[in-house]
Structure formats: C-alpha cells, structure tokens
Design a protein around this motif. Structure first.
Motif, mmCIF file in Angstrom:
data_model
loop_
_atom_site.group_PDB
_atom_site.id
_atom_site.type_symbol
_atom_site.label_atom_id
_atom_site.label_comp_id
_atom_site.label_asym_id
_atom_site.label_seq_id
_atom_site.Cartn_x
_atom_site.Cartn_y
_atom_site.Cartn_z
ATOM 1 N N VAL A 20 -24.175 -21.069 42.768
ATOM 2 C CA VAL A 20 -23.701 -22.171 41.930
ATOM 3 C C VAL A 20 -24.629 -23.382 42.052
ATOM 4 O O VAL A 20 -24.794 -24.136 41.089
ATOM 5 C CB VAL A 20 -22.226 -22.518 42.231
ATOM 6 N N ASP A 21 -25.266 -23.558 43.206
ATOM 7 C CA ASP A 21 -26.211 -24.660 43.375
ATOM 8 C C ASP A 21 -27.463 -24.447 42.526
ATOM 9 O O ASP A 21 -28.029 -25.394 41.978
ATOM 10 C CB ASP A 21 -26.590 -24.830 44.842
ATOM 11 N N LEU A 22 -27.899 -23.204 42.421
ATOM 12 C CA LEU A 22 -29.029 -22.895 41.542
ATOM 13 C C LEU A 22 -28.663 -23.185 40.088
ATOM 14 O O LEU A 22 -29.450 -23.775 39.336
ATOM 15 C CB LEU A 22 -29.456 -21.432 41.691
ATOM 16 N N LEU A 23 -27.451 -22.786 39.701
ATOM 17 C CA LEU A 23 -26.982 -23.046 38.329
ATOM 18 C C LEU A 23 -26.950 -24.549 38.055
ATOM 19 O O LEU A 23 -27.415 -25.007 37.005
ATOM 20 C CB LEU A 23 -25.595 -22.443 38.116
ATOM 21 N N ASP A 24 -26.415 -25.316 38.995
ATOM 22 C CA ASP A 24 -26.333 -26.771 38.821
ATOM 23 C C ASP A 24 -27.719 -27.407 38.725
ATOM 24 O O ASP A 24 -27.928 -28.336 37.942
ATOM 25 C CB ASP A 24 -25.546 -27.411 39.971
ATOM 26 N N ALA A 25 -28.660 -26.923 39.513
ATOM 27 C CA ALA A 25 -30.016 -27.481 39.489
ATOM 28 C C ALA A 25 -30.679 -27.239 38.134
ATOM 29 O O ALA A 25 -31.290 -28.142 37.555
ATOM 30 C CB ALA A 25 -30.853 -26.875 40.612
ATOM 31 N N VAL A 26 -30.532 -26.045 37.616
ATOM 32 C CA VAL A 26 -31.131 -25.720 36.316
ATOM 33 C C VAL A 26 -30.442 -26.507 35.211
ATOM 34 O O VAL A 26 -31.098 -27.060 34.315
ATOM 35 C CB VAL A 26 -31.084 -24.195 36.049
ATOM 36 N N LYS A 27 -29.123 -26.605 35.281
ATOM 37 C CA LYS A 27 -28.387 -27.395 34.282
ATOM 38 C C LYS A 27 -28.847 -28.848 34.299
ATOM 39 O O LYS A 27 -29.104 -29.441 33.249
ATOM 40 C CB LYS A 27 -26.881 -27.313 34.532
ATOM 41 N N GLY A 28 -28.981 -29.424 35.481
ATOM 42 C CA GLY A 28 -29.430 -30.805 35.595
ATOM 43 C C GLY A 28 -30.807 -31.020 34.996
ATOM 44 O O GLY A 28 -31.065 -32.025 34.325
ATOM 45 N N ALA A 29 -31.703 -30.066 35.206
ATOM 46 C CA ALA A 29 -33.053 -30.164 34.642
ATOM 47 C C ALA A 29 -33.018 -30.075 33.119
ATOM 48 O O ALA A 29 -33.750 -30.794 32.431
ATOM 49 C CB ALA A 29 -33.943 -29.073 35.221
ATOM 50 N N CYS A 30 -32.171 -29.216 32.594
ATOM 51 C CA CYS A 30 -32.047 -29.088 31.133
ATOM 52 C C CYS A 30 -31.523 -30.389 30.518
ATOM 53 O O CYS A 30 -32.012 -30.827 29.471
ATOM 54 C CB CYS A 30 -31.128 -27.923 30.770
ATOM 55 N N ILE A 31 -30.560 -31.001 31.173
ATOM 56 C CA ILE A 31 -30.028 -32.284 30.690
ATOM 57 C C ILE A 31 -31.094 -33.366 30.794
ATOM 58 O O ILE A 31 -31.280 -34.161 29.873
ATOM 59 C CB ILE A 31 -28.746 -32.664 31.467
ATOM 60 N N ALA A 32 -31.832 -33.388 31.904
ATOM 61 C CA ALA A 32 -32.879 -34.386 32.109
ATOM 62 C C ALA A 32 -33.983 -34.287 31.060
ATOM 63 O O ALA A 32 -34.643 -35.276 30.746
ATOM 64 C CB ALA A 32 -33.469 -34.255 33.512
ATOM 65 N N SER A 33 -34.167 -33.108 30.498
ATOM 66 C CA SER A 33 -35.201 -32.922 29.472
ATOM 67 C C SER A 33 -34.867 -33.659 28.181
ATOM 68 O O SER A 33 -35.739 -33.869 27.352
ATOM 69 C CB SER A 33 -35.386 -31.440 29.166
ATOM 70 N N THR A 62 -37.356 -26.407 43.465
ATOM 71 C CA THR A 62 -38.090 -26.619 44.715
ATOM 72 C C THR A 62 -37.487 -27.734 45.568
ATOM 73 O O THR A 62 -37.986 -28.007 46.652
ATOM 74 C CB THR A 62 -39.588 -26.881 44.432
ATOM 75 N N GLN A 63 -36.403 -28.346 45.090
ATOM 76 C CA GLN A 63 -35.714 -29.360 45.908
ATOM 77 C C GLN A 63 -34.973 -28.727 47.079
ATOM 78 O O GLN A 63 -34.682 -29.400 48.066
ATOM 79 C CB GLN A 63 -34.725 -30.143 45.043
ATOM 80 N N PHE A 64 -34.650 -27.451 46.974
ATOM 81 C CA PHE A 64 -33.949 -26.771 48.066
ATOM 82 C C PHE A 64 -34.944 -26.510 49.196
ATOM 83 O O PHE A 64 -36.099 -26.215 48.962
ATOM 84 C CB PHE A 64 -33.351 -25.447 47.573
ATOM 85 N N SER A 65 -34.473 -26.619 50.426
ATOM 86 C CA SER A 65 -35.388 -26.417 51.556
ATOM 87 C C SER A 65 -35.542 -24.938 51.863
ATOM 88 O O SER A 65 -35.140 -24.481 52.914
ATOM 89 C CB SER A 65 -34.939 -27.169 52.790
ATOM 90 N N LEU A 66 -36.127 -24.238 50.934
ATOM 91 C CA LEU A 66 -36.379 -22.813 51.123
ATOM 92 C C LEU A 66 -37.846 -22.606 51.482
ATOM 93 O O LEU A 66 -38.716 -23.287 50.951
ATOM 94 C CB LEU A 66 -36.060 -22.045 49.831
ATOM 95 N N LYS A 67 -38.089 -21.662 52.339
ATOM 96 C CA LYS A 67 -39.453 -21.322 52.747
ATOM 97 C C LYS A 67 -39.727 -19.869 52.383
ATOM 98 O O LYS A 67 -38.813 -19.053 52.328
ATOM 99 C CB LYS A 67 -39.640 -21.521 54.257
#
Length: 116
Positions: A19-32, A87-92
């Motif tokens: 759900v966090d991935l979904l929210d991140a993508v949604k936020g980017a789409c809105i920001a566009s 890439t905001q998530f702290s994934l390595k």
C-alpha cells in the motif's frame, strides 16, 4: 486516468508494505498535475519467482498506461516523479524502473457496470 501497475519482487513486502508503494505512485501522479486523484487507478502484483542475470534481485517496476495526447516532456516528467517517489524508501540492492505507455484514444473502450 492512468492505470498504474506496480510489479515488485515479493521479498520487498517485508520492508515496504504494498500500500505504501501504491501511495507513492499515486502521489507522484498527482504531483505531475496531469491527473486528479479520482482519475488514478492503481494495482500491484508481487512476483514470487524472479531473476536478473541468473540471480534473485529485488525490483520494483511501474507501468503507467495512459491515453495518448501528452507530450514527451510531460511523460518524461511523470516517469521521473514516479521514480523519485519510489527511491524515497530506504531500500538497498533494489532495481527501480518506470515505463510510460500510451493507449490509443481511438481504440480504448471502457464501461463501468454498477449494481442496481
């Protein structure tokens, strides 16, 4: 509308809830500023089996399917916004990719069937 399809390696669910991935993508789409929140359709698909160069490598790949008519600059900016949001998530040791695909307006069909 875009249809945002998030494909990811299932092992990432331990670090980032889908759900966090979904929210991140949604936020980017809105920001566009290309879409409103009510236009955005999101779904995610985990992959249990995956391989890159012969080994299991974690990944997130986003496919943004949208009706034709936007400029290459608009699509490029959207792609970059989505990539930055992921890439905001702290994934390595994860590969992130974004693909913008146009759907032809002339051949796209849609019908919403509601319950009575």
């Amino acid at each position: 509308m875009p249809h945002c399809i998030i494909e990811y390696s299932q092992n990432l669910e331990q670090e980032v809830p889908p759900v966090d991935l979904l929210d991140a993508v949604k936020g980017a789409c809105i920001a566009s500023t290309l879409f409103t929140e009510t236009d955005i359709k999101l779904r995610s698909f985990p992959y249990k089996s995956f391989m890159t160069a012969g080994k299991e490598d974690a990944f997130v790949h986003v496919i943004l399917r949208m009706l034709s008519g936007r400029s290459i600059e608009q699509r490029k900016e959207l792609s970059q916004l989505v990539l930055e949001s992921l890439t905001q998530f702290s994934l390595k040791d994860v590969s992130f990719s974004v693909e913008v695909c146009e759907m032809e307006r002339a051949t796209y069909a849609k019908k919403v069937v509601l319950s009575q």
